[in-house]
Design an enzyme around this catalytic site. Sequence first.
Site, PDB file in Angstrom:
ATOM      1  N   GLN A   1      85.619  29.114  29.302  1.00  0.00           N
ATOM      2  CA  GLN A   1      86.749  28.889  28.659  1.00  0.00           C
ATOM      3  C   GLN A   1      87.624  30.122  28.584  1.00  0.00           C
ATOM      4  O   GLN A   1      88.741  30.001  28.822  1.00  0.00           O
ATOM      5  CB  GLN A   1      86.497  28.348  27.106  1.00  0.00           C
ATOM      6  CG  GLN A   1      87.878  27.696  26.823  1.00  0.00           C
ATOM      7  CD  GLN A   1      88.355  26.529  27.420  1.00  0.00           C
ATOM      8  OE1 GLN A   1      87.643  25.973  28.087  1.00  0.00           O
ATOM      9  NE2 GLN A   1      89.772  26.374  27.307  1.00  0.00           N
TER      10      GLN A   1
ATOM     11  N   ASP B   1      87.545  16.188  32.382  1.00  0.00           N
ATOM     12  CA  ASP B   1      88.650  16.317  33.143  1.00  0.00           C
ATOM     13  C   ASP B   1      88.461  15.139  34.482  1.00  0.00           C
ATOM     14  O   ASP B   1      87.524  15.620  34.919  1.00  0.00           O
ATOM     15  CB  ASP B   1      89.186  17.397  33.445  1.00  0.00           C
ATOM     16  CG  ASP B   1      89.584  18.233  32.467  1.00  0.00           C
ATOM     17  OD1 ASP B   1      89.796  17.816  31.205  1.00  0.00           O
ATOM     18  OD2 ASP B   1      89.745  19.516  32.581  1.00  0.00           O
TER      19      ASP B   1
ATOM     20  N   VAL C   1      95.841  25.214  27.802  1.00  0.00           N
ATOM     21  CA  VAL C   1      94.392  25.661  27.928  1.00  0.00           C
ATOM     22  C   VAL C   1      94.138  25.887  26.449  1.00  0.00           C
ATOM     23  O   VAL C   1      94.685  26.831  25.613  1.00  0.00           O
ATOM     24  CB  VAL C   1      94.311  26.979  28.506  1.00  0.00           C
ATOM     25  CG1 VAL C   1      92.886  27.449  28.624  1.00  0.00           C
ATOM     26  CG2 VAL C   1      94.876  26.743  30.074  1.00  0.00           C
TER      27      VAL C   1
ATOM     28  N   GLU D   1      97.789  15.290  28.819  1.00  0.00           N
ATOM     29  CA  GLU D   1      97.091  15.795  29.660  1.00  0.00           C
ATOM     30  C   GLU D   1      96.196  14.320  30.207  1.00  0.00           C
ATOM     31  O   GLU D   1      95.165  14.112  29.605  1.00  0.00           O
ATOM     32  CB  GLU D   1      95.683  16.687  29.362  1.00  0.00           C
ATOM     33  CG  GLU D   1      96.180  18.044  29.123  1.00  0.00           C
ATOM     34  CD  GLU D   1      94.993  18.816  29.000  1.00  0.00           C
ATOM     35  OE1 GLU D   1      93.859  18.604  28.782  1.00  0.00           O
ATOM     36  OE2 GLU D   1      95.253  20.265  29.139  1.00  0.00           O
TER      37      GLU D   1
HETATM   38 ZN   LIG Z   1      90.198  18.914  29.793  1.00  0.00          ZN
END
Ligand SMILES: [Zn+2]
Length: 239
Positions: free
Chosen positions: A122, A166, A151, A209
Amino acid sequence: MSTHTQQTKKRRPYLFICILILLIALAGIFVQRFAGTDIYNKASLPSIDFGNENEADGEWCLILVNKWHPLETENEIDLTELSNGQCVDSRIYPQLQKMFDDMRDDGVYPVVASGYRTEQEQQQIYDESMAEYIEKGYSESDAKTETERWVAIPGTSEHQLGLGVDINADGINSYGYEVYNWLAQNAYRYGFIYRYPENKVAITGIANEPWHYRYVGVNAATEIYKRGICLEEYLGETN
Ligand SMILES: [Zn+2]
């Protein structure tokens, strides 16, 4: 002579049926082996059988992680590796597999573009994003603002839980919007929520998102979907 002809005629239907059965069996093997486009490694399918879907619900999948609720410790997670190398918490794997199978049955072809991430991974994504903005001429603080729209700060990403995925199109058979539309309408049935909707940015702290889905269990996902709320609202943890 005539007896022989008679016998041959009698045998033919059996021969035909045998060949037909053989062909069906071969077709079955072919479909299973090649046409399933299964992105998951079946060999790593854990022996979890939830039986009733709702048993896949529980406190374990309702952990809140966002910029106001960072991960306290890096828990040890039992991971299942997908055939493309991405990993997810093994407990969500059966539901994810079922969702992907049903999506493909509807002619939509997804992939898990990103699953579990370590804190270091990350951090790397975060650092790369910062570097990209700075290269484009952004100031340090503007680069930080832009990066953090998309992010999660290391330690505050759902990907570190193994419960966030995702999901994108495979790039061959489907377009992104087809996958996102399917997910927006159906993912809750499998326990996944559209985690960062456009109208909840102020609460989630993350921009819209359409690819990021979070496993919360079928009961919570159904309520979140039907009420049009986000996870923070569901848990009463809005800031
Ligand atoms: Zn994600």
